[in-house]
Scaffold this motif. Structure first.
Motif, short mmCIF file in Angstrom:
data_model
loop_
_atom_site.label_atom_id
_atom_site.label_comp_id
_atom_site.label_asym_id
_atom_site.label_seq_id
_atom_site.Cartn_x
_atom_site.Cartn_y
_atom_site.Cartn_z
N LEU A 1 0.56 -1.22 -0.15
CA LEU A 1 -0.12 -0.05 0.49
C LEU A 1 1.13 1.07 -0.51
O LEU A 1 0.67 2.42 -0.65
CB LEU A 1 -0.88 -0.10 1.07
CG LEU A 1 -1.55 1.12 1.64
CD1 LEU A 1 -2.16 1.57 0.37
CD2 LEU A 1 -2.49 1.60 2.99
N ASN A 2 2.14 1.22 1.29
CA ASN A 2 2.85 2.35 1.20
C ASN A 2 3.29 2.94 -0.11
O ASN A 2 3.25 3.83 -1.03
CB ASN A 2 3.77 1.90 2.13
CG ASN A 2 4.40 3.29 2.81
OD1 ASN A 2 5.76 3.15 2.04
ND2 ASN A 2 3.75 4.67 2.91
N GLN A 3 4.09 1.54 -0.75
CA GLN A 3 4.52 1.95 -2.14
C GLN A 3 3.96 2.47 -2.82
O GLN A 3 4.02 3.06 -4.05
CB GLN A 3 5.87 0.68 -2.39
CG GLN A 3 6.97 0.66 -0.94
CD GLN A 3 6.99 -1.04 -1.62
OE1 GLN A 3 7.54 -1.41 -2.49
NE2 GLN A 3 8.60 -1.10 -0.44
N ALA A 4 2.71 1.56 -3.67
CA ALA A 4 1.11 1.73 -4.73
C ALA A 4 1.28 3.54 -4.46
O ALA A 4 1.26 4.35 -5.20
CB ALA A 4 0.57 1.01 -4.30
N THR B 1 -0.25 -6.58 -10.94
CA THR B 1 0.71 -6.45 -9.97
C THR B 1 -0.09 -4.76 -10.50
O THR B 1 -0.96 -4.08 -9.43
CB THR B 1 2.92 -5.47 -11.00
OG1 THR B 1 3.23 -6.46 -10.26
CG2 THR B 1 2.81 -4.40 -9.42
N ASP B 2 -1.31 -5.00 -11.60
CA ASP B 2 -1.52 -3.54 -11.88
C ASP B 2 -2.67 -3.59 -11.03
O ASP B 2 -3.45 -2.48 -10.49
CB ASP B 2 -1.84 -3.14 -13.19
CG ASP B 2 -0.55 -2.95 -14.28
OD1 ASP B 2 0.04 -1.92 -13.31
OD2 ASP B 2 -0.67 -2.70 -15.05
N LEU C 1 -5.93 -1.13 -4.35
CA LEU C 1 -5.11 -0.79 -2.92
C LEU C 1 -5.55 1.09 -3.61
O LEU C 1 -6.32 1.27 -2.06
CB LEU C 1 -3.89 -0.92 -3.24
CG LEU C 1 -3.39 -2.53 -2.52
CD1 LEU C 1 -2.42 -2.76 -2.41
CD2 LEU C 1 -3.96 -2.28 -0.97
N ALA C 2 -5.08 1.56 -4.28
CA ALA C 2 -5.86 2.27 -4.70
C ALA C 2 -7.22 3.28 -4.80
O ALA C 2 -8.00 3.93 -3.96
CB ALA C 2 -5.21 3.06 -5.70
N SER D 1 -1.85 5.89 -16.85
CA SER D 1 -0.58 5.31 -16.03
C SER D 1 0.11 5.02 -14.58
O SER D 1 0.62 4.20 -14.35
CB SER D 1 0.46 6.05 -17.07
OG SER D 1 1.95 5.51 -17.03
N PRO D 2 -0.09 6.43 -14.16
CA PRO D 2 0.55 6.24 -12.67
C PRO D 2 -0.02 5.14 -11.66
O PRO D 2 0.77 4.77 -10.89
CB PRO D 2 -0.02 8.02 -11.59
CG PRO D 2 -0.36 8.23 -12.93
CD PRO D 2 -0.67 7.93 -14.08
N PHE D 3 -1.83 5.12 -12.29
CA PHE D 3 -2.09 3.85 -11.15
C PHE D 3 -1.63 2.22 -11.49
O PHE D 3 -1.71 1.56 -10.67
CB PHE D 3 -4.02 3.80 -11.36
CG PHE D 3 -4.26 5.79 -10.91
CD1 PHE D 3 -4.50 5.52 -9.55
CD2 PHE D 3 -4.01 6.75 -11.06
CE1 PHE D 3 -4.82 6.65 -8.90
CE2 PHE D 3 -4.48 7.49 -10.40
CZ PHE D 3 -4.28 7.76 -9.40
#
Length: 919
Positions: free
Chosen positions: A62-65, A569-570, A576-577, A723-725
């Motif tokens: 979560l933190n890194q995402a 991963t995406d 999470l986002a 893209s950021p997500f």
């Protein structure tokens, strides 16, 4: 345009390849600017350094995402964006790891000796210590790997030593004997923050201490009878009338004799700490093994007797308890007191037990010589930095938590009895017993010049070195160009669990040391620019789907690597986002992750549809200049409704994402993207634009090219928005979009689609919403009257002139999306089973078909029977007075609503049945 996209979306086939590409090409490295005084907008963050022993868990994920989403967004928005990675040497955890390894080999650190043991830890670190950073690389974290640090790197070790020496020179570090939290398994002091408190069932023991003159006794109450061996007094409250005549009297301490000698005599003293209502009102005082007793001892000048060694075994040569574990000694002492008739009473009592967060054993308060930082001078500036608004907390509630803790903070014990860590730069002189603190290893004592000096064996608390990171990673104590360019950082994203461990200490140390470093232009630095970061975002916990905290004991720990292997991963990042908002914990759901895997698949298929149409256009001699797509996003002149509408929706989505990320509402940003990409773009726009994409003989190629250009422009912008997500799928499709001849080396280096660069036409949005409502209503009516999906039907629309014109101008959309064969218009209100009314229009579906009367009679007979059964059941409950008097109001309301709806369906079925021709 490339057709390299496979038919099926498979994240495992693309993610590792792009992760390696990003690292290999050093795409996210940030050079030190030549002019550090230039007013370049920057965005700099430090990764909360995971332990070098660590593996990725959902909290890290979560933190890194979140950090990666923010970094990618800022980078694409034009900021000089740098995310600095690194790992912490984790003194206790790493030493425990290697000691366990040695034990399995039949060895120990004591057998190896300090130097060899330290070398062994370095060997372990080099072999296994980068696992969590390797996982970060695999997950595509867009960090600047050229700046990766380890908290015991040579350059950071120099900075740590400098910080210690400066604080000592400033009188802010001292050494003294105080009560600390002692972990008897690891054999080191640990901080208050590393102690986990929990309530346990225990006992309260009443013990009789005889008066030394033989005239009687006093009964004391204690929860730890084993420490009585170190008692140096008994205290009672000065106002307790039961003991007014005993102040100054002496008692004989049972079982305290050694080598067969007599028991020690200790005084009865008056002290406010004793509470008349607790136990007997008289308490024993053991200054070396209890922080409150230590304070009492200081007030009354009592001796400090340490009777437990570093492993929590009795250390009292000549005593029958010498060498016993603390709990074994307790049982023997209680038995011996019982035999002497001195054990008065044992009662159940709930205890607040402190457990070591590191080893899990019960903490032993212990008097020992330790190094401390005087915290008040550091805390004052750190409090002021937040009070004056130089640092903002999100959610804001943590500002109050921080403030309360900072105003009640104690001096910080920074020494640890370990071999792995930054060894304290202090040397003890055996000649004069004084201490020399120095930056370099001294040859002689700075006080008496004796050569008989030895270095302090303790190391510094891990949090001391990590608390310096925001400025030491940029070269402090030197005033480097990096320090000038990148300090202070803009944001810290972290969890609540290290708010005091790390966040508060970074603020204290940053505001202390960096005030002495001038600004890039040479002017004095103020508190505003001395803070280590300008904002702190505290993210929530990731819980399981039932909102339970994850724990190995419960067996509900979710391994992010396993989830990523199954969904990509995406999909995990997006899940999470989509659930992350300030102050709200995340109930991680595999079902939701699977849904976001389907979202990625939807995007993949949309890309394949686009590429197919580009090929069709090329065969008809129509080509699109991909360098002109930006212009298509801002051009609506003479454009059809769907073009103006989709651009407006993209405009709104971009604005929503930017605002949401500014406010750390990752959930709202993800939802805006999801609704646009899946709902507006895939479900509506693609279906509409298919009407325009005709490239055959006699087709309007100019209109088709315009439609295809808009389609490509919007899709490419939507990829950048996403893209950021979802960095992997967007990178793969984006490269295919440009047939691998891309304008940049990565989509992450392109511009984020700003709302200001995209046309907006509110009127088109309102018109399309009406048209969408009309289509959805017709679809619903078709389903109700059971029109076969492949068949077309006529519709009649009634409404004001603008609605009628809208329907008339967009018959093609109605034909395609609602299977409408013809549209008629009326001014009168439409009614009947085949009609529906909304605030803007009435619509009726006209459909005649040959009815299979026997089959229809059979269907309706079954429906009528089912509705009658439902009505009977509902009426039984609604007519039951007992049920009605006890049932909650919402249950009764729901039942009545259900009965009403069933009655309506029954009436419609009965009417239809009665209207059938006779057999």
């Amino acid at each position: 345009m490339s057709h390299e996209l496979s038919k099926a979306y498979d994240p495992s086939a693309i993610e590792e390849r792009w992760a390696e590409y990003w690292v290999r090409e050093r795409l996210f490295d940030v050079a030190t600017p030549a002019d550090t005084s230039a007013a370049t907008k920057k965005f700099t963050m430090l990764l909360p350094p995971p332990n070098v022993t660590g593996r990725l868990h959902m909290g890290h994920m979560l933190n890194q995402a979140e950090m990666d989403i923010l970094t990618r967004w800022h980078r694409m928005s034009g900021d000089v964006s740098m995310w600095v990675p690194g790992t912490d040497h984790a003194g206790i955890a790493t030493q425990m790891m290697v000691e366990r390894q040695l034990a399995s080999e039949g060895s120990s650190r004591q057998q190896l000796g300090r130097e060899a043991f330290t070398a062994r830890v370095w060997e372990w670190k080099n072999l296994y210590g980068g696992a969590i950073l390797d996982q970060m690389k695999r997950l595509g974290a867009s960090v600047d790997w050229s700046r990766e640090y380890f908290t015991m790197d040579d350059r950071l070790s120099v900075a740590v030593k400098e910080a210690f020496v400066r604080l000592h020179e400033q009188g802010l570090i001292y050494r003294g004997a105080y009560i600390v939290n002692w972990d008897p398994q690891i054999r080191t002091a640990v901080s208050d923050l590393e102690v986990v408190h929990e309530e346990r069932a225990g006992k309260l023991y009443s013990l009789r201490y005889p008066f030394a003159d033989g005239t009687g006794s006093i009964v004391i109450a204690t929860t730890r009878p084993e420490t009585m061996l170190g008692d140096t007094a008994v205290v009672v409250n000065p106002t307790d009338e039961r003991y007014l005549g005993l102040h100054g009297k002496f008692v004989r301490l049972p079982l305290s004799g050694v080598d067969g000698g007599p028991d020690r005599e200790i005084p009865i003293l008056a002290d406010d700490w004793a509470k008349p209502e607790f136990g007997t009102g008289a308490v024993k005082v053991t200054p070396a093994h209890d922080p409150n007793d230590f304070a009492i001892g200081q007030r009354h000048n009592l001796p400090n007797l340490t009777i437990l060694d570093e492993t929590a075994h009795v250390l009292l040569p000549g005593s029958p308890y010498n060498g016993l574990d603390r709990y074994v000694a307790r049982e023997k002492i209680l038995a011996d007191l019982g035999a002497l008739g001195l054990l008065v009473e044992v009662k159940d009592h709930t205890l607040a037990i402190g457990l070591s967060q590191r080893s899990g054993v019960v903490i032993e308060p212990r008097l020992s010589n330790q190094w401390f930082v005087k915290i008040a001078p550091l805390a004052e500036k750190a409090i002021r930095a937040v009070d004056e608004g130089h640092i903002k907390f999100t959610p804001d509630q943590y500002r109050k938590t921080y403030d309360e803790w900072m105003r009640n903070i104690h001096d910080w014990c920074i020494s640890r009895q370990l071999w792995w860590g930054h060894r304290i730069p202090a040397w003890h002189c055996s000649a004069c017993s004084k201490i020399t603190v120095a930056r370099e290893t001294p040859a002689t004592c700075s006080h008496c010049h004796s050569a008989e000096i030895t270095q302090e064996t303790d190391v510094l608390d891990t949090w001391f070195s990590s608390g310096l990171l925001p400025f030491t990673v940029f070269g402090w104590p030197e005033n480097t160009p990096d320090l000038a360019a990148f300090y202070p950082t803009q944001l810290l994203v972290t969890g609540f669990d290290i708010l005091f461990f790390w966040v508060a200490r970074m603020i204290m140390l940053g505001t202390h040391f960096m005030l002495d470093v001038p600004m890039p232009d040479g002017s004095p630095r103020t508190l505003k620019d001395a803070v280590p970061f300008q904002e702190v975002y505290i993210h929530a916990l990731v819980r399981d789907a039932d909102r339970q905290k994850m724990s190995k004991t419960k067996g509900n720990v979710i391994d992010p690597i396993d989830i990523i292997g199954r969904f990509g991963t995406d999909a995990v990042r997006f899940t999470l986002a989509s659930m992350a908002s300030p102050g709200t914990d995340i109930a991680f759901s595999e079902a939701r992750t699977e849904g976001n895997r389907a979202f990625a698949n939807k995007i993949w298929n949309a890309a394949r549809f686009l590429f197919m149409n580009v090929d069709r256009a090329a065969e008809a001699g129509v080509s699109i200049d991909l360098t002109q797509l930006a212009a298509a996003l801002n051009s609506t002149e003479d454009a059809p409704l769907e073009t103006r509408w989709i651009l407006s929706r993209l405009h709104a989505a971009s604005a929503a994402v930017e605002k949401s990320l500014t406010d750390y509402r990752f959930d709202e940003a993800a939802n805006a993207i999801y609704q646009f990409f899946w709902g507006d773009f895939c479900d509506w726009y693609i279906e509409i634009v298919k009407l325009r994409l005709e490239f055959g003989e006699g087709a309007d190629l100019i209109a088709a090219k315009a439609a295809l250009t808009t389609l490509l422009a919007v899709f490419e912008a939507a990829l950048r928005l996403l893209s950021p997500f979802m960095p992997f799928i967007t990178e793969e499709i984006w490269h295919a979009f440009y047939d691998n001849i891309t304008p940049e080396k990565s989509i992450a280096l392109t511009r984020f689609p700003s709302a200001s660069e995209i046309a907006s036409d509110p009127a088109s949005v309102a018109a399309m919403e009406t048209l969408q409502q009309l289509i959805v209503t017709v679809r619903g009516l078709r389903k109700e009257i059971a029109i076969p999906e492949k068949e077309f039907a006529h519709i009649t629309v009634s409404g004001n002139s603008s609605v009628l014109k809208l329907a008339g101008d967009n018959k093609g959309l109605l034909f395609r999306l609602a299977r409408v064969s013809d549209v008629a218009f009326a001014t009168a209100t439409l009614s009947g089973d085949n009609a529906r009314s909304t605030a803007d229009f009435d619509v009726a579906v006209i459909y005649e078909r040959q009815i299979d009367v026997p089959a229809e009679r059979e269907r309706l007979t079954k429906d009528i029977a089912r509705f009658e059964k439902g009505l009977a059941a509902a009426n039984r409950q609604l007519g039951n007075e007992t049920f009605m008097s006890k049932a909650p109001a919402h249950i009764v309301d729901g039942l009545r609503k259900q009965s009403s709806e069933t009655q309506m369906l029954y009436d419609k079925a009965k009417s239809a049945f009665d209207a059938l021709p006779p057999e």
